[in-house]
Design a protein around this motif. Structure first.
Motif, PDB file in Angstrom:
ATOM      1  N   ALA A  45       6.988  40.803 -27.710  1.00  0.00           N
ATOM      2  CA  ALA A  45       6.826  39.405 -27.310  1.00  0.00           C
ATOM      3  C   ALA A  45       7.018  39.234 -25.807  1.00  0.00           C
ATOM      4  O   ALA A  45       6.249  38.519 -25.151  1.00  0.00           O
ATOM      5  N   SER A  47       3.998  40.876 -23.999  1.00  0.00           N
ATOM      6  CA  SER A  47       2.792  40.083 -24.184  1.00  0.00           C
ATOM      7  C   SER A  47       2.817  38.832 -23.307  1.00  0.00           C
ATOM      8  O   SER A  47       1.830  38.529 -22.616  1.00  0.00           O
ATOM      9  N   ALA A  48       3.924  38.119 -23.328  1.00  0.00           N
ATOM     10  CA  ALA A  48       4.034  36.918 -22.493  1.00  0.00           C
ATOM     11  C   ALA A  48       3.961  37.276 -21.011  1.00  0.00           C
ATOM     12  O   ALA A  48       3.349  36.552 -20.219  1.00  0.00           O
ATOM     13  N   SER A  49       4.539  38.420 -20.656  1.00  0.00           N
ATOM     14  CA  SER A  49       4.531  38.836 -19.252  1.00  0.00           C
ATOM     15  C   SER A  49       3.120  39.159 -18.783  1.00  0.00           C
ATOM     16  O   SER A  49       2.699  38.699 -17.713  1.00  0.00           O
ATOM     17  N   SER A  96       0.938  35.934 -18.578  1.00  0.00           N
ATOM     18  CA  SER A  96       1.271  35.056 -17.454  1.00  0.00           C
ATOM     19  C   SER A  96       0.941  35.704 -16.111  1.00  0.00           C
ATOM     20  O   SER A  96       0.420  35.042 -15.209  1.00  0.00           O
ATOM     21  N   ASP A 104      -6.425  36.949 -18.782  1.00  0.00           N
ATOM     22  CA  ASP A 104      -5.776  37.772 -19.790  1.00  0.00           C
ATOM     23  C   ASP A 104      -6.745  38.687 -20.534  1.00  0.00           C
ATOM     24  O   ASP A 104      -6.309  39.619 -21.209  1.00  0.00           O
TER      25      ASP A 104
END
Length: 169
Positions: A53, A56-58, A61, A115
């Protein structure tokens, strides 16, 4: 931003094969090792999920910030190029089309460099990490699947072409 985002995407690619390995160990520990081994495997799976998580968020963003930065630089370069043009250029061409063209092209660059680039890196890394895990767990079964893979891809391609032909009719 691009380098760190690529590294995060690369690390995120290892999460799913690692999770599958831990899940297999967890299933094996259900049989006879007791609840302590099962509890350890569950905590490890939770840590891998938390790691996935965060990675993935890193990468999403960081790639989004990177694409916004690139898009902003391109818009500035377009504006500098427009200022250099003489007045006759703007008399011959429609300036509204010029602005919409810049906006359209920059949004396409932003979507492509966002992304999606990280997802490609993630997919490639996950593919190779999955094969690495498969060779580690059972190399013989992996070779058997590799022999059958071209036939499965051919069948899938044939099915896809039949499905696309039936939709046209």
């Amino acid at each position: 931003l691009f380098s760190v985002g690529s590294l995060c995407s690369f690390c995120f690619g290892f999460a799913l094969p690692g999770f599958c390995l831990l899940f297999g160990d967890m299933i094996d520990s259900v049989g006879g090792q007791g609840f302590t081994a099962l509890e350890e495997q569950a905590f490890l799976m939770g840590y891998v999920g938390l790691f996935a998580a965060v990675m993935s968020a890193s990468f999403i963003s960081l790639y989004s910030i990177f694409s916004a930065s690139i898009t902003n630089k391109i818009k500035v370069q377009y504006f500098k190029a427009a200022i250099i043009k003489d007045a006759a250029y703007f008399d011959e061409n429609n300036t509204n089309q010029f602005a919409s063209k810049i906006s359209k092209e920059c949004s396409a660059i932003m979507r492509g460099a966002g992304d999606k680039l990280g997802l490609v890196t993630y997919g490639i890394c996950s593919f190779f990490a999955g094969f690495g895990c498969a060779f580690y767990i059972g190399w013989l079964y992996t070779f058997i699947l590799l022999v059958g893979a071209p036939f499965m891809m051919g069948g899938a391609g044939g099915f896809a072409s039949m499905a696309s032909n039936s939709q046209r009719e």
